[in-house]
Design a protein around this motif. Sequence first.
Motif, short mmCIF file in Angstrom:
data_model
loop_
_atom_site.label_atom_id
_atom_site.label_comp_id
_atom_site.label_asym_id
_atom_site.label_seq_id
_atom_site.Cartn_x
_atom_site.Cartn_y
_atom_site.Cartn_z
N GLY A 20 0.81 -1.22 0.00
CA GLY A 20 0.00 0.00 0.00
C GLY A 20 0.83 1.25 0.00
O GLY A 20 0.58 2.18 -0.78
N SER A 23 2.57 1.75 -3.27
CA SER A 23 1.62 2.16 -4.32
C SER A 23 1.25 3.63 -4.18
O SER A 23 1.14 4.34 -5.19
CB SER A 23 0.37 1.28 -4.25
OG SER A 23 0.69 -0.07 -4.51
N ASN A 74 -6.43 -2.66 -1.18
CA ASN A 74 -5.24 -3.43 -0.87
C ASN A 74 -5.20 -3.95 0.57
O ASN A 74 -4.48 -4.91 0.86
CB ASN A 74 -4.00 -2.56 -1.13
CG ASN A 74 -2.74 -3.15 -0.55
OD1 ASN A 74 -2.24 -4.16 -1.04
ND2 ASN A 74 -2.22 -2.55 0.51
N THR A 125 -6.29 -6.49 -4.04
CA THR A 125 -5.18 -7.39 -3.77
C THR A 125 -5.71 -8.75 -3.35
O THR A 125 -6.34 -8.88 -2.31
CB THR A 125 -4.27 -6.83 -2.65
OG1 THR A 125 -3.72 -5.58 -3.09
CG2 THR A 125 -3.12 -7.79 -2.36
N ALA A 213 -0.03 -2.75 -9.98
CA ALA A 213 -1.23 -2.00 -9.60
C ALA A 213 -1.34 -0.71 -10.40
O ALA A 213 -2.43 -0.33 -10.86
CB ALA A 213 -1.20 -1.70 -8.10
#
Length: 251
Positions: A20, A23, A74, A125, A213
């Motif tokens: 996370g 990202s 996620n 996810t 992602a």
Amino acid sequence: MTGRLTGKVAIVTGSGSGIGKASVDLFRKEGATVIGADLHGSDFECDAGDEEQVEALVEHTVRDHGGLDIFFANAGISGGFDGIFDQDAADWAEILRVNLIGPFLAVKYAAPAMKARGAGAIVATASVAGLRSGAGGPAYSASKAGVINLVKVASTQLAGANIRVNAICPGLIETGMTEFIYERARSRGQESEIGKLNPLKRGGEPAEIAQTALFLASDEASYINGQAIVIDGGLSASHPFNHQSYGRTTT
């Protein structure tokens, strides 16, 4: 390439660490306005498996940033590696609440906001544990199998809305969830053994998952929908066997 998400507004849950956090950093680098959501220490404190909190997260994002284009669901928990007979219904309920109901809530509340913008991308996810046994505890594996099916169902439920729903299935990645595996291997001087079962012979990094992602969230993946993309170094490409290194001969 830079600016792949310029002008986009994104939510990333489980943003406090691991995949996370990586990202959030990458999405912002690529031009997105990102609202990181986690239980603690994030832009917006949110329990990803709580319906009222997820609804409030989306409402906050739309109100303060003008809309929503991307939701990366996620957040997740492992729930441990106890066997079926060592867990009770409450253990399963909590793992399913966060890992499976969380992505469901992301779809439920993000999709209407995205429809108002004319398009959107939802990424969830999942895990290689959702593909077959041997990569996680029973409840965790079942929850991730549910995520894989959820994105397929959601993509068809949103037919005509121009909203894509996909999942990523990481293998062994160094995150808070797998920290004990890495720490145990390092304490025993066995770090080189990590990831040895996949053809790349190593574990993965959160940034490598974030890149996938990013791709699924971007317009570059405009024709990818209802899919579960595996990122595991090739682990799930075959049934388990003792991989020989390239060029090695045996007698």
